[in-house]
Write a protein that holds these residues in place. Structure first.
Motif, PDB file in Angstrom:
ATOM      1  N   ILE A 117       0.843  -1.201   0.000  1.00 56.82           N
ATOM      2  CA  ILE A 117       0.000   0.000   0.000  1.00 56.82           C
ATOM      3  C   ILE A 117       0.878   1.250   0.000  1.00 56.82           C
ATOM      4  O   ILE A 117       0.603   2.224  -0.718  1.00 56.82           O
ATOM      5  N   GLU A 118       1.943   1.225   0.803  1.00 63.13           N
ATOM      6  CA  GLU A 118       2.849   2.375   0.857  1.00 63.13           C
ATOM      7  C   GLU A 118       3.596   2.566  -0.470  1.00 63.13           C
ATOM      8  O   GLU A 118       3.885   3.701  -0.862  1.00 63.13           O
ATOM      9  N   ARG A 119       3.880   1.470  -1.146  1.00 67.18           N
ATOM     10  CA  ARG A 119       4.622   1.560  -2.414  1.00 67.18           C
ATOM     11  C   ARG A 119       3.713   1.960  -3.576  1.00 67.18           C
ATOM     12  O   ARG A 119       4.111   2.733  -4.443  1.00 67.18           O
ATOM     13  N   PHE A 120       2.495   1.428  -3.607  1.00 67.30           N
ATOM     14  CA  PHE A 120       1.563   1.705  -4.708  1.00 67.30           C
ATOM     15  C   PHE A 120       0.205   2.141  -4.149  1.00 67.30           C
ATOM     16  O   PHE A 120      -0.790   1.415  -4.284  1.00 67.30           O
ATOM     17  N   PRO A 121       0.125   3.285  -3.501  1.00 71.90           N
ATOM     18  CA  PRO A 121      -1.097   3.667  -2.775  1.00 71.90           C
ATOM     19  C   PRO A 121      -2.347   3.751  -3.647  1.00 71.90           C
ATOM     20  O   PRO A 121      -3.379   3.142  -3.319  1.00 71.90           O
ATOM     21  N   ARG A 122      -2.314   4.493  -4.731  1.00 67.94           N
ATOM     22  CA  ARG A 122      -3.512   4.669  -5.552  1.00 67.94           C
ATOM     23  C   ARG A 122      -3.912   3.370  -6.241  1.00 67.94           C
ATOM     24  O   ARG A 122      -5.104   3.056  -6.364  1.00 67.94           O
ATOM     25  N   THR A 123      -2.932   2.619  -6.680  1.00 69.96           N
ATOM     26  CA  THR A 123      -3.228   1.330  -7.317  1.00 69.96           C
ATOM     27  C   THR A 123      -3.917   0.387  -6.346  1.00 69.96           C
ATOM     28  O   THR A 123      -4.898  -0.283  -6.700  1.00 69.96           O
ATOM     29  N   LEU A 124      -3.425   0.348  -5.110  1.00 69.58           N
ATOM     30  CA  LEU A 124      -4.014  -0.550  -4.116  1.00 69.58           C
ATOM     31  C   LEU A 124      -5.409  -0.101  -3.704  1.00 69.58           C
ATOM     32  O   LEU A 124      -6.256  -0.939  -3.372  1.00 69.58           O
ATOM     33  N   SER A 128      -8.166  -2.836  -4.187  1.00 66.34           N
ATOM     34  CA  SER A 128      -8.918  -3.275  -3.012  1.00 66.34           C
ATOM     35  C   SER A 128     -10.410  -3.042  -3.182  1.00 66.34           C
ATOM     36  O   SER A 128     -11.233  -3.839  -2.714  1.00 66.34           O
ATOM     37  N   ALA A 129     -10.780  -1.958  -3.862  1.00 70.18           N
ATOM     38  CA  ALA A 129     -12.194  -1.684  -4.108  1.00 70.18           C
ATOM     39  C   ALA A 129     -12.812  -2.777  -4.966  1.00 70.18           C
ATOM     40  O   ALA A 129     -13.913  -3.271  -4.673  1.00 70.18           O
ATOM     41  N   VAL A 130     -12.109  -3.174  -6.007  1.00 71.04           N
ATOM     42  CA  VAL A 130     -12.599  -4.248  -6.881  1.00 71.04           C
ATOM     43  C   VAL A 130     -12.661  -5.567  -6.116  1.00 71.04           C
ATOM     44  O   VAL A 130     -13.646  -6.309  -6.203  1.00 71.04           O
ATOM     45  N   VAL A 131     -11.611  -5.860  -5.356  1.00 68.71           N
ATOM     46  CA  VAL A 131     -11.569  -7.104  -4.578  1.00 68.71           C
ATOM     47  C   VAL A 131     -12.711  -7.150  -3.561  1.00 68.71           C
ATOM     48  O   VAL A 131     -13.383  -8.175  -3.411  1.00 68.71           O
ATOM     49  N   GLY A 132     -12.938  -6.038  -2.870  1.00 72.14           N
ATOM     50  CA  GLY A 132     -13.992  -6.009  -1.865  1.00 72.14           C
ATOM     51  C   GLY A 132     -15.365  -6.258  -2.439  1.00 72.14           C
ATOM     52  O   GLY A 132     -16.177  -6.991  -1.856  1.00 72.14           O
ATOM     53  N   VAL A 133     -15.637  -5.681  -3.597  1.00 69.25           N
ATOM     54  CA  VAL A 133     -16.945  -5.837  -4.236  1.00 69.25           C
ATOM     55  C   VAL A 133     -17.115  -7.231  -4.828  1.00 69.25           C
ATOM     56  O   VAL A 133     -18.203  -7.813  -4.783  1.00 69.25           O
ATOM     57  N   CYS A 134     -16.034  -7.777  -5.373  1.00 66.28           N
ATOM     58  CA  CYS A 134     -16.112  -9.043  -6.103  1.00 66.28           C
ATOM     59  C   CYS A 134     -15.752 -10.271  -5.265  1.00 66.28           C
ATOM     60  O   CYS A 134     -15.814 -11.393  -5.769  1.00 66.28           O
ATOM     61  N   ALA A 135     -15.370 -10.086  -4.016  1.00 65.23           N
ATOM     62  CA  ALA A 135     -14.914 -11.212  -3.193  1.00 65.23           C
ATOM     63  C   ALA A 135     -15.951 -12.319  -3.081  1.00 65.23           C
ATOM     64  O   ALA A 135     -15.607 -13.501  -3.013  1.00 65.23           O
ATOM     65  N   GLY A 136     -17.219 -11.941  -3.071  1.00 62.94           N
ATOM     66  CA  GLY A 136     -18.278 -12.934  -2.919  1.00 62.94           C
ATOM     67  C   GLY A 136     -18.384 -13.905  -4.071  1.00 62.94           C
ATOM     68  O   GLY A 136     -19.039 -14.949  -3.951  1.00 62.94           O
ATOM     69  N   VAL A 137     -17.738 -13.599  -5.195  1.00 67.93           N
ATOM     70  CA  VAL A 137     -17.744 -14.504  -6.347  1.00 67.93           C
ATOM     71  C   VAL A 137     -16.895 -15.744  -6.059  1.00 67.93           C
ATOM     72  O   VAL A 137     -17.170 -16.832  -6.570  1.00 67.93           O
ATOM     73  N   LEU A 138     -15.875 -15.585  -5.236  1.00 62.84           N
ATOM     74  CA  LEU A 138     -14.931 -16.666  -4.967  1.00 62.84           C
ATOM     75  C   LEU A 138     -15.589 -17.770  -4.150  1.00 62.84           C
ATOM     76  O   LEU A 138     -16.125 -17.508  -3.065  1.00 62.84           O
ATOM     77  N   PRO A 155     -10.874  -2.812   1.482  1.00 65.00           N
ATOM     78  CA  PRO A 155     -10.885  -1.425   0.980  1.00 65.00           C
ATOM     79  C   PRO A 155     -10.890  -0.380   2.088  1.00 65.00           C
ATOM     80  O   PRO A 155     -10.277   0.692   1.937  1.00 65.00           O
ATOM     81  N   PHE A 156     -11.556  -0.653   3.198  1.00 64.52           N
ATOM     82  CA  PHE A 156     -11.607   0.314   4.290  1.00 64.52           C
ATOM     83  C   PHE A 156     -10.224   0.478   4.922  1.00 64.52           C
ATOM     84  O   PHE A 156      -9.815   1.594   5.276  1.00 64.52           O
ATOM     85  N   MET A 220     -22.654  -8.350  -6.324  1.00 61.34           N
ATOM     86  CA  MET A 220     -21.676  -7.275  -6.471  1.00 61.34           C
ATOM     87  C   MET A 220     -22.334  -5.904  -6.346  1.00 61.34           C
ATOM     88  O   MET A 220     -21.764  -4.990  -5.747  1.00 61.34           O
ATOM     89  N   LEU A 221     -23.536  -5.766  -6.871  1.00 59.12           N
ATOM     90  CA  LEU A 221     -24.256  -4.492  -6.751  1.00 59.12           C
ATOM     91  C   LEU A 221     -24.595  -4.189  -5.294  1.00 59.12           C
ATOM     92  O   LEU A 221     -24.427  -3.056  -4.823  1.00 59.12           O
ATOM     93  N   ILE A 222     -25.067  -5.198  -4.594  1.00 59.32           N
ATOM     94  CA  ILE A 222     -25.401  -5.012  -3.173  1.00 59.32           C
ATOM     95  C   ILE A 222     -24.153  -4.689  -2.368  1.00 59.32           C
ATOM     96  O   ILE A 222     -24.146  -3.766  -1.540  1.00 59.32           O
ATOM     97  N   ARG A 223     -23.066  -5.421  -2.633  1.00 58.79           N
ATOM     98  CA  ARG A 223     -21.830  -5.177  -1.872  1.00 58.79           C
ATOM     99  C   ARG A 223     -21.287  -3.784  -2.156  1.00 58.79           C
ATOM    100  O   ARG A 223     -20.791  -3.097  -1.246  1.00 58.79           O
TER     101      ARG A 223
END
Length: 338
Positions: A117-124, A128-138, A155-156, A220-223
């Motif tokens: 996160i410290e190395r790539f802040p905006r990328t992470l 993380s936003a995509v991962v948080g929303v899509c995690a339920g697919v796994l 993401p938080f 994903m919409l609900i999350r």
């Protein structure tokens, strides 16, 4: 210099953590207790995790992770003994932390991501936003290893790490009408979740979309909506908390001891609470349950934030973790003045 508003916010949140767990022991009806529970659970852990991100650092990484491992092992054992003592022992598992212990394991995973996160802040933030929303697919995202909650709430943590201090500074100068207005605006979607009869399982973040019985797209919409609602509430909380010193500030500074010990108090009080409110859930009973649990939560958090208990969860585990870290990373500790 540490912003005291951060500790006030953590103090408010740790009281809400205790409050929410007391409400579950009272039992939830269809009225005020259920409303309070939904509002609290929709944002209190995301906000707590956001603030954990604010203070997260990559220095002494092994020591920090070792501290969480020690606390997890110790309190998983203590809770097993306590619940077995009262005749309600849980099935022992190192891969599925019991009850509130999931947070310690999740903190281990989140802490491991701090250097990235410290190395790539905006990328992470974006990742993380995509991962948080899509995690339920796994299909493997569940309670084991706290994977689901780790991914859903990540993401938080990341946003707290990247933008938390800036948001604290930005909201510090808001006038009173802006603070009040922000709280009202943030409260409306929380109330909407109650009106929509949102399944509490969504608020826990512990199950995938198959477990929640929704399609991937709907999930994903609900999350995404729940994530945005929680971020709005976090922003309102940061704007609302004052820059003061008092008991709530101390509770925030020592929130770890409150978090780890309050479960024992809840377990001890559970039979009395269940019996006291067993007569029904009329309007007066609902109000009484919420008020009683509110006062009890404040008192419990105050007692558990006293210095002796805070020392127990801070000094011995940190010293043991530091000793372990010095063995496996002697050069790193030398550079950090250890």
């Amino acid at each position: 210099m540490r912003d005291s508003r951060l500790d006030v916010a953590k103090g408010v949140l740790i009281i809400l953590v205790v409050f929410g767990h007391l409400l579950t022991r009272v039992g939830l009806g269809d009225g005020l207790t259920d409303l309070a529970y939904t509002v609290i659970y929709a944002f209190h852990m995301p906000a707590f995790i956001f603030l954990a991100g604010v203070t997260a650092k990559s220095t002494r990484l092994v020591e920090r992770i070792a501290t969480f491992v020690i606390l997890l092992a110790a309190f998983q054992t203590l809770y097993y003994v306590a619940e077995r003592w009262v005749g309600d022992a849980f099935a022992w598992s190192w891969t599925d932390p019991h009850w509130i212990m999931w947070f310690l394991l999740a903190m281990i995973w989140w802490t491991l991501t701090v250097p990235f996160i410290e190395r790539f802040p905006r990328t992470l933030v974006a990742v993380s936003a995509v991962v948080g929303v899509c995690a339920g697919v796994l299909p493997f995202a569940g309670a084991d290893l706290s994977i689901s909650r780790t991914l859903v709430f990540w993401p938080f943590f990341v946003v707290g790490k990247v933008y938390g201090k800036k948001l604290l500074a930005f909201t510090a100068g808001f006038p009173l009408w802006t603070r009040v207005g922000g709280c009202v605006v943030a409260l409306l979607p929380l109330l909407a979740l109650f009106v929509a009869d949102t399944d509490n399982s969504w608020l826990y973040g512990s199950g995938n979309f198959d477990h929640l019985e929704v399609s991937d797209l709907r999930g994903m919409l609900i999350r995404a909506c729940l994530t945005l609602i929680a971020f709005l509430a976090i922003f309102a909380l940061l704007a609302a908390v004052p820059d003061v010193r008092g008991p709530i500030t101390v509770m925030g500074e020592r929130s770890l001891s409150v978090y780890l010990f309050h479960g024992f108090v809840v377990i001890a009080l559970a039979p009395a609470l269940e019996e006291f409110f067993a007569g029904g859930y009329g309007h007066a009973v609902q109000i009484g349950a919420v008020v009683l649990c509110g006062f009890a939560a404040f008192g419990i958090a105050f007692v558990l934030s006293l210095k002796p208990l805070h020392w127990v969860v801070s000094t011995p585990p940190k010293k043991a973790a530091a000793a372990f870290a010095s063995l496996v990373t002697p050069r790193e500790h030398s550079r950090n003045g250890r």
